[in-house]
Design an enzyme around this catalytic site. Structure first.
Site, PDB file in Angstrom:
ATOM      1  N   ARG A 171      28.438  35.543  36.634  1.00 47.84           N
ATOM      2  CA  ARG A 171      29.340  34.705  36.229  1.00 47.84           C
ATOM      3  C   ARG A 171      29.094  33.341  37.022  1.00 47.84           C
ATOM      4  O   ARG A 171      29.973  32.670  37.507  1.00 47.84           O
ATOM      5  CB  ARG A 171      30.902  34.704  36.091  1.00 47.84           C
ATOM      6  N   SER A 220      39.411  34.682  30.440  1.00 53.36           N
ATOM      7  CA  SER A 220      39.313  35.796  31.586  1.00 53.36           C
ATOM      8  C   SER A 220      39.560  34.759  32.759  1.00 53.36           C
ATOM      9  O   SER A 220      38.898  33.929  33.209  1.00 53.36           O
ATOM     10  CB  SER A 220      38.172  36.388  31.731  1.00 53.36           C
ATOM     11  N   GLU A 290      37.531  33.127  37.920  1.00 52.79           N
ATOM     12  CA  GLU A 290      36.560  32.695  37.142  1.00 52.79           C
ATOM     13  C   GLU A 290      36.707  31.582  36.233  1.00 52.79           C
ATOM     14  O   GLU A 290      35.704  30.931  36.039  1.00 52.79           O
ATOM     15  CB  GLU A 290      36.523  34.089  35.912  1.00 52.79           C
TER      16      GLU A 290
END
Length: 298
Positions: A171, A220, A290
């Protein structure tokens, strides 16, 4: 900044543009300036002529984003329909505009008989965002299928970057600050459209069953920590259903935060920090955001 002589544009330039309607959480302040360029040349010319001290940020679908209540200084660049085209280059390769959604990319791949891009069906964002973040789901991520991307740097210069220049990790990429991804080339493999559609349907059903898709959410919230799943350590710390104001940890999937109605961005971010604190106290696990948090507090 409103006293600056901004470069002339062919696209749309809006001062004090509310960002809450453009992001999934439906909260937060305004952009000092919102720029929706007509095409790549318009974006490049604008950034070339813009005072280099003015910050620039790209905005896609606003899915994985908290815009703080005080708004975003500088210029927010939003890529519209001119950047949402998908072109087939050969039997296994697509070139996709930075404003194209994950659903459009995966559907275009299906129609072209290209497999391997089905996971993008489940990424709630645009090519520009998930190339920057190495977005992924269901065992695949952007680095598995990216060939190269074209970016417009903060200076206005256009540059094509190959996969190995992006420094991808989980990520995360090494894309320069202020760079806007205007297109990306993805390579999959030849596949029957019916098989691609079946895999897309499977992924869509799995998301529907496990995630609060019809809520005001940001996807998320935290990265999966090494050796753990974020939702499991959040649940174990007793955070399922936890609220601050109108912000809530989802009962359905506790790595999702929800705006139940009138939550401020401060409520949502504060709830995330409370979750991090409780998880740290319970298990010693350090959760890493995130979701991007941008702008200034009110």
């Amino acid at each position: 900044m409103s006293t600056l002589a901004l470069p002339r544009v062919r696209g749309k330039l809006t001062e004090h543009a509310p960002l809450a309607p453009l992001v999934w959480f439906k909260s937060g302040g305004a952009a000092e300036w919102l720029f929706e360029p007509a095409d790549v040349e318009d974006l490049s010319d604008f950034l070339t002529g813009l005072d280099p001290h003015v910050p620039v940020m790209g905005l896609g679908l606003g899915s994985n984003l908290i815009v703080r209540d005080g708004g975003v200084p500088g210029v927010v660049v939003r890529l519209g329909k001119a950047f949402a085209k998908v072109d087939r280059l050969d039997a296994t390769t697509l070139r996709c505009g930075g404003g194209a959604s994950g659903i459009l990319v995966s559907s275009s791949a299906r129609d072209a008989g290209i497999g391997g891009l089905e996971f993008m069906r489940s990424i709630p964002g645009t090519v520009g965002g998930f190339v920057r973040m190495n977005g992924g789901a269901y065992g695949r991520e952007v680095k598995d299928v990216l060939v190269e991307c074209e970016v417009v740097l903060r200076s206005g210069a256009r540059q094509t970057l190959a996969l190995d220049a992006l420094g991808y990790t989980y990520r995360h990429s090494e894309l320069p600050e202020g760079a806007i991804v205007v297109s990306a080339t993805f390579r999959g493999h030849e596949a029957e459209p019916a098989a691609v559609q079946a895999e897309m349907d499977r992924i869509a059903a799995a998301r529907e069953a496990s995630q609060p898709l019809r809520s005001k959410t940001g996807g998320s919230t935290f990265k999966n920590p090494p050796g753990h799943k974020a939702w499991e350590v959040i649940d174990a710390a007793g955070c399922r259903g936890l609220t601050i104001g109108d912000a809530q940890v989802s009962e359905k999937h506790c790595n999702f935060l929800l705006n139940l109605g009138s939550a401020t961005s401060a409520d949502i971010e504060g709830l995330g920090e409370e979750v991090r604190k409780r998880v740290r106290a319970h298990s010693g696990v350090e959760l890493e955001w995130e979701i991007q948090r941008v702008g200034v507090n009110a």
